[in-house]
Design an enzyme around this catalytic site. Structure first.
Site, short mmCIF file in Angstrom:
data_model
loop_
_atom_site.label_atom_id
_atom_site.label_comp_id
_atom_site.label_asym_id
_atom_site.label_seq_id
_atom_site.Cartn_x
_atom_site.Cartn_y
_atom_site.Cartn_z
N CYS A 111 4.19 8.39 -3.04
CA CYS A 111 3.33 9.51 -2.60
C CYS A 111 2.65 10.17 -3.82
O CYS A 111 1.80 9.54 -4.43
CB CYS A 111 4.10 10.49 -1.74
SG CYS A 111 2.97 11.46 -0.72
N GLU A 148 12.23 7.70 0.59
CA GLU A 148 13.55 8.33 0.42
C GLU A 148 13.90 9.25 1.58
O GLU A 148 14.99 9.81 1.62
CB GLU A 148 13.58 9.11 -0.92
CG GLU A 148 12.87 10.46 -0.94
CD GLU A 148 11.34 10.39 -0.92
OE1 GLU A 148 10.77 9.27 -0.77
OE2 GLU A 148 10.72 11.45 -1.04
N HIS A 160 6.89 8.30 1.88
CA HIS A 160 8.13 8.78 1.24
C HIS A 160 9.30 7.89 1.66
O HIS A 160 9.95 8.18 2.67
CB HIS A 160 8.43 10.21 1.68
CG HIS A 160 7.70 11.26 0.93
ND1 HIS A 160 8.27 12.01 -0.07
CD2 HIS A 160 6.42 11.68 1.03
CE1 HIS A 160 7.38 12.87 -0.56
NE2 HIS A 160 6.25 12.68 0.10
#
Ligand code: GLN
Length: 206
Positions: free
Chosen positions: A86, A180, A178
């Site tokens: 990102c 994660e 993203h």
């Protein structure tokens, strides 16, 4: 030390601002040593580095203040694999469309447009087919940059609505979402497998 396939690797997460803790947790679940990188000297001895999501303008200013604007291209030139997610994808890009004045590290020959996914719906999730993954990956987009152009030798690993959203060039990777935040460590595991494959001596020492 654990006996996971990735034991022995030390992965850095740039920890100036943004979602670095979530990357740290994903990497720890995969059994690697994780180092939060706050100063250029913390790059020493790393096997890979993740540049997290957050606010790229803030991170770019902090990077200049701490000397990462030179240290990261140097480390990349010495072979350190890097993955920008990102805002991190903005940092590693060649250029920012419409704002070439905002500095980037210019590690990956792509041009990105900031905050370019939907003006009304700034955040969304989709199931994405990513080359190298067995199952679709739940990708979380949060005010994501759009990759508006790529050099011909950039390898596209995934697309959404025709646009590249996961790319690779040499040992630089970028995802505009993203990874994660998905409760799925598959993409982090993929990054670790790729960097081990590119540095075969690591396998012997792991
Ligand atoms: N909009 C942010 C930027 O341009 C990136 C958003 C994110 O990392 N989630 O820096």
């Amino acid at each position: 030390m654990s006996d996971t396939p990735f034991a022995g690797l030390t992965i850095g997460v740039l920890a100036l601002q943004g979602a670095f803790r979530e990357h740290r947790q994903a990497l720890e679940r995969l059994g690697v040593q994780v180092r939060e990188v706050r100063l250029p000297k913390h790059l020493e001895g790393l096997d890979g580095l993740i540049l997290p999501g957050g606010e790229s303008t803030t991170m770019a200013k902090l990077m200049v203040a701490y000397g990462f604007d030179r240290a990261l291209p140097d480390a990349y030139a010495q072979g350190l694999p890097m993955w920008g997610t990102c805002a991190g994808a903005i940092l590693v890009a060649h250029e920012i469309a419409g704002n070439p004045e905002q500095p980037t590290l210019d590690l990956l020959p792509i041009t990105v447009a900031r905050n370019d996914y939907g003006r009304q719906v700034a955040s969304f999730e989709i199931d994405l087919d990513v080359e190298g993954l067995d199952a679709p990956f739940r990708a979380v987009f949060i005010r994501a940059p759009r990759i508006v152009s790529t050099a011909p030798d950039v390898h596209v690993l995934a697309r959404h609505a025709g646009d590249p959203v996961a790319v690779r060039h040499g040992h630089a990777f970028a995802t505009v979402f993203h990874p994660e935040l998905s409760n799925d460590d598959a993409l982090h595991a993929w990054f670790l497998r790729e960097l081990v494959a590119h540095r075969p001596t690591l396998e012997a020492s792991a």
